[in-house]
Design a protein around this motif. Structure first.
Motif, short mmCIF file in Angstrom:
data_model
loop_
_atom_site.label_atom_id
_atom_site.label_comp_id
_atom_site.label_asym_id
_atom_site.label_seq_id
_atom_site.Cartn_x
_atom_site.Cartn_y
_atom_site.Cartn_z
N TYR A 231 15.88 -4.51 11.30
CA TYR A 231 15.13 -3.37 11.77
C TYR A 231 15.90 -2.66 12.88
CZ TYR A 231 13.77 -6.50 15.61
OH TYR A 231 13.78 -7.37 16.67
N GLY B 90 14.93 0.24 16.19
CA GLY B 90 13.80 0.84 16.87
C GLY B 90 14.20 1.55 18.14
N LYS C 288 7.46 0.39 5.87
CA LYS C 288 8.73 0.46 6.61
C LYS C 288 8.55 0.69 8.11
CE LYS C 288 11.57 0.21 3.03
NZ LYS C 288 12.50 -0.93 2.84
N LEU C 289 7.48 1.34 8.53
CA LEU C 289 7.36 1.79 9.92
C LEU C 289 6.30 0.99 10.67
CD1 LEU C 289 7.53 5.69 9.63
CD2 LEU C 289 9.28 4.14 10.49
N TYR D 35 11.71 0.93 12.60
CA TYR D 35 11.95 1.12 11.16
C TYR D 35 12.49 -0.19 10.60
CZ TYR D 35 13.85 2.76 6.74
OH TYR D 35 14.12 2.92 5.41
N ASN D 36 11.81 -0.72 9.57
CA ASN D 36 12.20 -1.98 8.93
C ASN D 36 12.94 -1.70 7.63
OD1 ASN D 36 10.50 -4.07 10.60
ND2 ASN D 36 9.12 -2.35 10.16
#
Length: 373
Positions: free
Chosen positions: A27, A29, A184-185, A224-225
Motif C-alpha cells: 500500500y 498513503g 482499494k481505498l 491506496y491498497n
C-alpha cells in the motif's frame, strides 16, 4: 534515553493481534494534519550538570508524511518520509551564553523570534491491527529512524542566535483507525508522538548546544491498497440427495404374510421431522403391519458422519421418536415399539468423517422377532 526509545518503539510494534486487514497487499498513503503546541528546550552541551540555555513554546504547526508499506495481516511494516514545521514567536533566555556578541540579559528574558522550526524525517514503522478484514480497524505501533532538524533563531535587534541544522536518531509512537471505503481505498485518522532528543547544534557564537523536542500530531489519512490475494471461489452446492427407494411391493394374494421390512425412512440434513417421502414409506409400513399380528416393531436410528458422535447419537434418537410418534398416531400400539439409536456407527454408505451423505440419514423399521438386529 535513545536506547529506551528503541525499546519502547519495538515493544509497541511486537504486540500480537487476532484480526487481519488487507492481508497480503502492498500500500501507499499520505497523511496530513496539525502538530499541537509544545516546547523546544535548548541546553548548553559542555556543562555538568547540563544547564538550560533557553526554551521556546511552539505554535500549532503542520505535519505531513508519505508512507509505503506491506500488510502481513495482523502486522504492517512501512517506510515513512515526513515533514514538520512549527513557528515559535518568542524565546525565553535562561543563560546569556547562548547570545551573540557577548550580550547579557537577565535570566527569563523573552525575546522575539522571526524564524520557524522545521524537521525532515525518514522512519521505519511497525504497526499491529485489530478489526474486520476490509472493514474498520484500529492500529497501534511505533517507529525509529532519523530526523534532520533545522533550528533557526533570529532576534530583531540582536541578530542570529542559532542558524544550524543537524541529523540524528528519532523515534515515534503511532495509533489510529482506518476504514475501507472501497476494495482499494482506506481513509483514517492517525495520532503521532514524535521525539528528537539531545540533538547537537552550534549557536551562532560557536557555543555547542543540545536541543530536545517532542510533538503531538493529529493527521487525516488516505491509503491506496494494491492488489493482493484473490478470495477463493465459493464451493459448489452439494448434489441433490438421491430419490428414496420405492416401497416394497404388496404381498401377492392369496398368500398373506408379514413383510418384516426393513422400511427405510430418510431425513434431511440435521433434521428429524417426517418428510412427505418418509410419510409415504411409513404409510406402507403401517399397512403392511396389519398382516403381522402383534409383532414387535423395532426402530433403528442412524445419521451421517457430519457432526460429533455424541450429537449424532442424540439426532438418531430424535429421528426414532419422530417415527414412533407417526406410527402410534396411526394405530400401532406404543408398547409394541422399541428403538435403538446407532448414530453414525453403522453407515449405509461408508464415508469419511464429516461427510453429509443422504443415504446414511435414516431410520430402519422392521417387524417380528430379532427386529433391528
Amino acid at each position: 534515553m535513545k536506547y529506551t526509545a528503541i525499546l519502547l518503539a519495538g515493544a509497541a510494534a511486537s504486540i500480537a493481534a487476532p484480526a487481519q486487514a488487507r492481508e497480503g497487499q502492498a500500500y501507499i498513503g499520505v497523511n496530513g494534519g496539525i502538530s499541537l503546541e509544545d516546547q523546544v528546550d535548548v541546553d548548553l552541551a559542555d556543562t555538568d550538570p547540563q544547564t538550560n540555555a533557553a526554551f521556546a513554546d511552539t505554535n500549532t504547526g503542520i505535519d505531513a508524511d508519505v508512507v509505503i508499506g506491506y500488510d502481513f495481516g495482523a502486522f504492517r511494516l512501512e517506510a515513512e518520509g515526513g515533514y514538520k514545521r512549527n513557528s515559535y514567536d518568542s524565546l525565553t533566555v535562561v543563560n546569556s551564553a547562548i547570545l551573540p556578541g557577548g550580550l547579557t540579559v537577565p535570566a527569563g528574558t523573552v525575546v522575539q523570534n522571526e524564524e520557524d522550526l522545521s524537521i525532515w524525517s525518514g522512519m521505519l514503522n511497525g504497526l499491529v491491527e485489530f478489526g474486520k478484514d476490509d472493514g474498520f480497524q484500529v492500529f497501534a505501533g511505533g517507529g525509529v529512524g532519523f530526523a534532520n532538524v533545522d533550528l533557526p533563531v533570529e532576534v530583531a535587534g540582536v541578530g542570529t542566535v542559532i542558524d544550524d541544522s543537524t541529523t540524528d536518531f528519532a523515534w515515534q509512537l503511532l495509533a489510529g483507525a482506518r476504514v475501507a471505503i472501497s476494495d482499494k481505498l482506506d481513509i483514517g485518522l492517525k495520532y503521532r508522538y514524535f521525539v528528537v532528543d539531545e540533538f547537537e547544534f552550534e549557536a551562532a557564537n560557536g557555543l555547542p548546544i543540545e536541543a530536545d523536542y517532542n510533538s503531538h500530531s493529529v493527521l487525516a489519512s488516505l491509503i491506496y491498497n494494491f492488489g493482493g490475494k484473490q478470495a477463493p471461489p465459493p464451493p459448489p452446492p452439494p448434489p441433490p440427495p438421491p430419490p428414496p427407494p420405492p416401497p416394497p411391493p404388496p404381498a401377492p394374494p392369496p398368500q398373506v404374510q408379514c413383510n418384516t421390512g426393513p422400511y427405510i425412512v430418510f431425513f434431511d440434513f440435521d433434521r428429524s421431522d417426517i418428510t412427505a417421502e418418509a410419510a409415504a414409506i411409513l404409510d406402507n409400513a403401517i399397512t403392511a403391519y396389519a398382516n403381522c399380528g402383534s409383532a414387535r416393531v423395532m426402530l433403528a436410528g442412524h445419521t451421517d458422519t457430519s457432526g460429533s458422535a455424541r450429537y449424532n447419537m442424540g439426532l438418531a434418537e430424535r429421528r426414532n421418536a419422530s417415527v414412533r410418534s407417526y406410527m402410534t398416531g396411526r394405530g400401532i400400539p406404543d408398547g409394541r415399539i422399541t428403538g435403538e439409536a446407532f448414530g453414525e456407527s453403522q453407515p449405509r454408505v461408508p464415508t469419511a468423517d464429516g461427510v453429509r451423505e443422504a443415504q446414511n440419514r435414516r431410520v430402519e423399521v422392521t417387524y417380528g422377532p430379532g427386529s433391528g438386529m
